[in-house]
Write a protein that holds these residues in place. Sequence first.
Motif, mmCIF file in Angstrom:
data_model
loop_
_atom_site.group_PDB
_atom_site.id
_atom_site.type_symbol
_atom_site.label_atom_id
_atom_site.label_comp_id
_atom_site.label_asym_id
_atom_site.label_seq_id
_atom_site.Cartn_x
_atom_site.Cartn_y
_atom_site.Cartn_z
ATOM 1 N N ASP A 71 31.714 -10.972 -30.579
ATOM 2 C CA ASP A 71 31.614 -11.340 -31.992
ATOM 3 C C ASP A 71 30.213 -11.096 -32.543
ATOM 4 N N LEU A 72 29.222 -11.356 -31.694
ATOM 5 C CA LEU A 72 27.855 -11.267 -32.164
ATOM 6 C C LEU A 72 27.451 -9.811 -32.389
ATOM 7 N N ALA A 73 27.966 -8.911 -31.547
ATOM 8 C CA ALA A 73 27.726 -7.481 -31.744
ATOM 9 C C ALA A 73 28.343 -7.054 -33.077
ATOM 10 N N ALA A 74 29.524 -7.586 -33.354
ATOM 11 C CA ALA A 74 30.194 -7.275 -34.622
ATOM 12 C C ALA A 74 29.400 -7.828 -35.801
ATOM 13 N N ALA A 75 28.897 -9.055 -35.663
ATOM 14 C CA ALA A 75 28.122 -9.678 -36.736
ATOM 15 C C ALA A 75 26.846 -8.886 -37.020
ATOM 16 N N ALA A 76 26.216 -8.395 -35.955
ATOM 17 C CA ALA A 76 24.993 -7.603 -36.127
ATOM 18 C C ALA A 76 25.307 -6.300 -36.858
ATOM 19 N N THR A 77 26.361 -5.633 -36.434
ATOM 20 C CA THR A 77 26.765 -4.383 -37.085
ATOM 21 C C THR A 77 27.061 -4.635 -38.563
ATOM 22 N N GLU A 78 27.799 -5.702 -38.822
ATOM 23 C CA GLU A 78 28.130 -6.130 -40.195
ATOM 24 C C GLU A 78 26.870 -6.307 -41.041
ATOM 25 N N ALA A 79 25.812 -6.840 -40.395
ATOM 26 C CA ALA A 79 24.558 -7.102 -41.100
ATOM 27 C C ALA A 79 23.695 -5.848 -41.217
ATOM 28 N N GLY A 80 24.243 -4.720 -40.766
ATOM 29 C CA GLY A 80 23.501 -3.461 -40.896
ATOM 30 C C GLY A 80 22.498 -3.220 -39.777
ATOM 31 N N VAL A 81 22.624 -3.989 -38.710
ATOM 32 C CA VAL A 81 21.701 -3.828 -37.582
ATOM 33 C C VAL A 81 22.324 -2.873 -36.558
#
Lengths: 281, 281
Positions: A71-81
């Motif tokens: 989930d955290l990898a997804a959240a980072a990607t979502e945040a443009g990271v």
Amino acid sequence: MNTRPTRPGDGPFTERTPRVVAARALTRRAGRDKAGRFLAEGAQAVREALRWAAEGRGRVHEVFVTDPSGDLAAAATEAGVRVSTVTDRAAAGLSETVTPQGIVAVCDLLDVPLANALAGSPALVAVLVGVADPGNAGTVIRVADAAGADAVLLAGHTVDPHNGKCVRASTGSIFHLPIARAASVPDVLAACRDAGLELVAADGYATEDVESATPAAPTAWVFGSEAHGLPAEVLESVDRALRVPLYGGAESLNLATAAAVCLYATAWRRRRDQREGISGR
Amino acid sequence: MNTRPTRPGDGPFTERTPRVVAARALTRRAGRDKAGRFLAEGAQAVREALRWAAEGRGRVHEVFVTDPSGDLAAAATEAGVRVSTVTDRAAAGLSETVTPQGIVAVCDLLDVPLANALAGSPALVAVLVGVADPGNAGTVIRVADAAGADAVLLAGHTVDPHNGKCVRASTGSIFHLPIARAASVPDVLAACRDAGLELVAADGYATEDVESATPAAPTAWVFGSEAHGLPAEVLESVDRALRVPLYGGAESLNLATAAAVCLYATAWRRRRDQREGISGR
């Protein structure tokens, strides 16, 4: 010969992939100071780092994960990271802990100038002088955060708060409240005084104790190292010194537990005074 | 071939000397339980052990030192304790720390029966339930001693207090106050209740907090492990649960700092009540 792929998209990054090598340099203070970046390792730290970045307080440059499906990898990607998968061995190389956490974020250094940390009429501040142990420093930052401190100031030869062990011991708290560093202890004490804070040293040899004379004014609690306490020149320049009373046979408390007692005592005294209508910030 | 002397008087004992081999077995729990003895390492622990023995609370069987010319070696000899010089390597084998301290005492196990620990109308007791980390347990014992607790009770699958890391983290406090162990948590809670103690659990999910509802009656503070907290059946069987309030962004405190806040809050509340003539033990 290393035959594993190192280009993005070709498979997990290894410990030889240039971006991993660059990130690995951040496990050392010189590397962090040069790059102006540090590593936040583990799910909790990465989550807090993303929140800190979302609040516009700093930038998360990239995240390395061993498992890209989280989930955290997804959240980072979502945040443009940018999120990159790394091998276990690469993750271990980016870790400063015995058990690598499998997720690490490359972040801007998070300390702010002294004046910024003390802006906005602070009521409770923790000052660490010459605290060399990163675990101790991180635990005090966590305690200061829990007790509602407005800032933590690291003075003199105090450990770099971006040290991996300090980040880990803070369990995310380094991202919660302003942290400032200054080599000059007098500068830090003067800045606290200018901000309207009473300077109170925690000192095992003080004659008054924190129970009978709990600081209530806007307070900067000043803590020294566990091994050496506070230098004489610091004790001479504070407004007063208080000890944590020892009711049993113990000769002392460790730094974090002493800080917990001092910071909570002041936080509670201020709350009580406010409830009873006694003025205070 | 080992050509170093191993007989007393012939030179320092080595790691192969039978008495050193026997002492080394005490670095493991099974060895301690079998022999009924443990190792107190470092100058502070040995000093406290000798004082504890002088008070007739237990026996120090022998002391191993790398430097026989020290004051503490002389004090042990004076007290009738056999002192033997050991090689650095033998001392390292008796050490559970990264940096061997060069002095270690073989002592009787120091835990007492539950009823003895709770004799004499205790006012403040710390109960640890399922605390597996020896450093955490030792630090809480130190904090309990500092806050003037009358006893520390280790319940359920809690670490052996004679573990070297626990002894070290307690910085001598394991010798200061009665420590009891019991596998049955209900037995420990029942014994506390029989001793007239209110059972108060420290629980991060409690609705009331330790500031607004500080326990004042004779109190047994019940602490769980840092990782798992307290089991549901313990929370159901205590008189009430309180949390340490978190005023900032921290999600929790570590065990030792939470214990420091809880134990000192109660110690201070009781002192305040006594000063104001409110009854209490």
